[in-house]
Enzyme design. Structure first.
Site, PDB file in Angstrom:
ATOM      1  N   PRO A   1       1.005  -1.205  -0.006  1.00  0.00           N
ATOM      2  CA  PRO A   1      -0.133  -0.100  -0.056  1.00  0.00           C
ATOM      3  C   PRO A   1       0.857   1.369   0.043  1.00  0.00           C
ATOM      4  O   PRO A   1       1.957   1.278   0.689  1.00  0.00           O
ATOM      5  CB  PRO A   1      -0.616  -0.083   1.354  1.00  0.00           C
ATOM      6  CG  PRO A   1      -0.290  -1.181   2.181  1.00  0.00           C
ATOM      7  CD  PRO A   1       0.804  -2.112   1.090  1.00  0.00           C
ATOM      8  N   GLU A   2       0.391   2.211  -0.726  1.00  0.00           N
ATOM      9  CA  GLU A   2       1.223   3.533  -0.529  1.00  0.00           C
ATOM     10  C   GLU A   2       0.616   4.378   0.409  1.00  0.00           C
ATOM     11  O   GLU A   2      -0.492   4.054   0.974  1.00  0.00           O
ATOM     12  CB  GLU A   2       1.026   4.109  -2.028  1.00  0.00           C
ATOM     13  CG  GLU A   2       1.658   3.353  -3.268  1.00  0.00           C
ATOM     14  CD  GLU A   2       2.197   3.635  -4.279  1.00  0.00           C
ATOM     15  OE1 GLU A   2       2.684   4.961  -4.285  1.00  0.00           O
ATOM     16  OE2 GLU A   2       2.540   3.039  -5.400  1.00  0.00           O
TER      17      GLU A   2
ATOM     18  N   LYS B   1       3.901   5.369   5.266  1.00  0.00           N
ATOM     19  CA  LYS B   1       3.348   4.167   5.447  1.00  0.00           C
ATOM     20  C   LYS B   1       3.123   3.457   6.978  1.00  0.00           C
ATOM     21  O   LYS B   1       2.847   2.477   7.040  1.00  0.00           O
ATOM     22  CB  LYS B   1       4.089   3.037   4.403  1.00  0.00           C
ATOM     23  CG  LYS B   1       4.189   3.562   3.057  1.00  0.00           C
ATOM     24  CD  LYS B   1       4.948   2.633   2.110  1.00  0.00           C
ATOM     25  CE  LYS B   1       5.020   3.042   0.823  1.00  0.00           C
ATOM     26  NZ  LYS B   1       5.908   2.046   0.016  1.00  0.00           N
TER      27      LYS B   1
ATOM     28  N   ARG C   1      11.780  -2.827  -7.274  1.00  0.00           N
ATOM     29  CA  ARG C   1      10.471  -2.871  -8.027  1.00  0.00           C
ATOM     30  C   ARG C   1      10.475  -2.044  -9.570  1.00  0.00           C
ATOM     31  O   ARG C   1      11.488  -1.665  -9.841  1.00  0.00           O
ATOM     32  CB  ARG C   1       9.521  -1.756  -7.356  1.00  0.00           C
ATOM     33  CG  ARG C   1       9.512  -1.920  -5.811  1.00  0.00           C
ATOM     34  CD  ARG C   1       8.840  -3.412  -5.397  1.00  0.00           C
ATOM     35  NE  ARG C   1       7.159  -2.958  -5.804  1.00  0.00           N
ATOM     36  CZ  ARG C   1       6.328  -2.331  -5.324  1.00  0.00           C
ATOM     37  NH1 ARG C   1       6.550  -1.967  -4.147  1.00  0.00           N
ATOM     38  NH2 ARG C   1       5.114  -2.446  -5.646  1.00  0.00           N
TER      39      ARG C   1
END
Ligand SMILES: [Zn+2]
Length: 273
Positions: free
Chosen positions: A2-3, A52, A261
């Protein structure tokens, strides 16, 4: 993963569900049982996020939650009896109207006020927090030999950015992802920061990462009028669009792994420093 907008939304939903009530706090799985017992039945003060990281203040104590890659904190209505526990629930909050189950977090710990300060101080500024000061992020980027694409993913530089916001803000501001931080111009940094503030505010309101300008403007109008749509057509420009033509210049969108990523970018029109 999740961002940041997801965590801010979660904090808001937890506040709507529990603030001012005295929820049962349990650990059906057992791993958080001793800590849960310390705050069980005590006043839920507030939940808040920085990047986060999520903090839940109950009974004068603070629970630090980091969802990590697979964690989920889900809130559901309670109708009548207590809902059965499904799966491995580390932490459950329950009052008359709502249940919140935390599964698979990377972190779920009670922390002291000093530990909260240390955790937050280590993070970079969070574009979702009103009035956040971007200068510390600029100082880090400006002095770094690492690529801007790598720096944007570093939570100690800017808090809350994940892979989608990283790829999309670089595309929107035409910044070349491979340039070292120290080559990035202040005007480019300022443009990316302002853009992140705008994009992530829409993320918090809609629960979606919307980065295509027309969709973004439509979403902003929807937010202003209180009519948020369930779907938007093509919410991103380059993220997961590798091999397709760039929507701006027609070159092929490329991908490669950067900072663990898949980075997506257009080599044709992302050349600014
Ligand atoms: Zn392009």
């Amino acid at each position: 993963m999740p961002e940041g907008h997801t965590l801010h939304r979660l904090a808001r939903e937890l506040n709507e569900a529990f603030a001012g009530t005295m929820p049962q706090v349990t650990s059906p799985q057992g791993r958080f049982a001793e800590s849960a017992a310390l705050v069980d039945g005590r006043l839920f003060e507030r939940a808040w996020a920085h990047g986060k990281l999520l903090f839940v203040e109950v009974g004068g104590q603070t629970i630090h939650v980091h969802l990590g890659l697979i964690g989920k904190f889900q809130i559901a209505p309670v109708v009548g009896i207590e809902p059965p526990v499904n799966g491995v629930v580390r932490l459950r909050l329950l009052n008359e109207h709502r249940v919140a189950d935390l599964r698979g977090p990377m972190v779920c710990d009670l922390v002291t006020p000093e530990e909260v300060d240390a955790l937050v101080t280590r993070q970079g500024p969070d574009p979702i927090q009103p009035g956040a000061d971007p200068v510390p992020a600029w100082e880090r980027i400006h002095r770094s030999g690492k690529s801007i694409a790598e720096l944007l993913m570093d939570q100690t530089v800017i808090a809350g950015i994940g892979n989608i916001y990283r790829c999309e803000v670089l595309f929107r501001q035409r910044v070349g992802p491979a340039y070292a931080g120290k080559r990035i111009k202040r005007t480019s940094f300022d443009a990316m920061w302002s853009d992140l503030v705008r994009l992530m505010a829409v993320g918090v309101q809609t629960g979606r990462i919307i980065t295509v300008e027309e969709d973004l403007e439509a979403a902003e109008r929807d937010i202003a009028t209180g009519r948020i749509k369930p779907e938007y057509d093509r919410p991103n420009y380059v993220y997961q669009h590798d091999g397709e033509p760039c929507p701006r210049c027609g070159s092929r969108v490329r991908t490669r792994v950067l900072a663990g990523r898949n980075l997506y970018w257009c080599g044709g029109c992302q050349r600014r420093t």
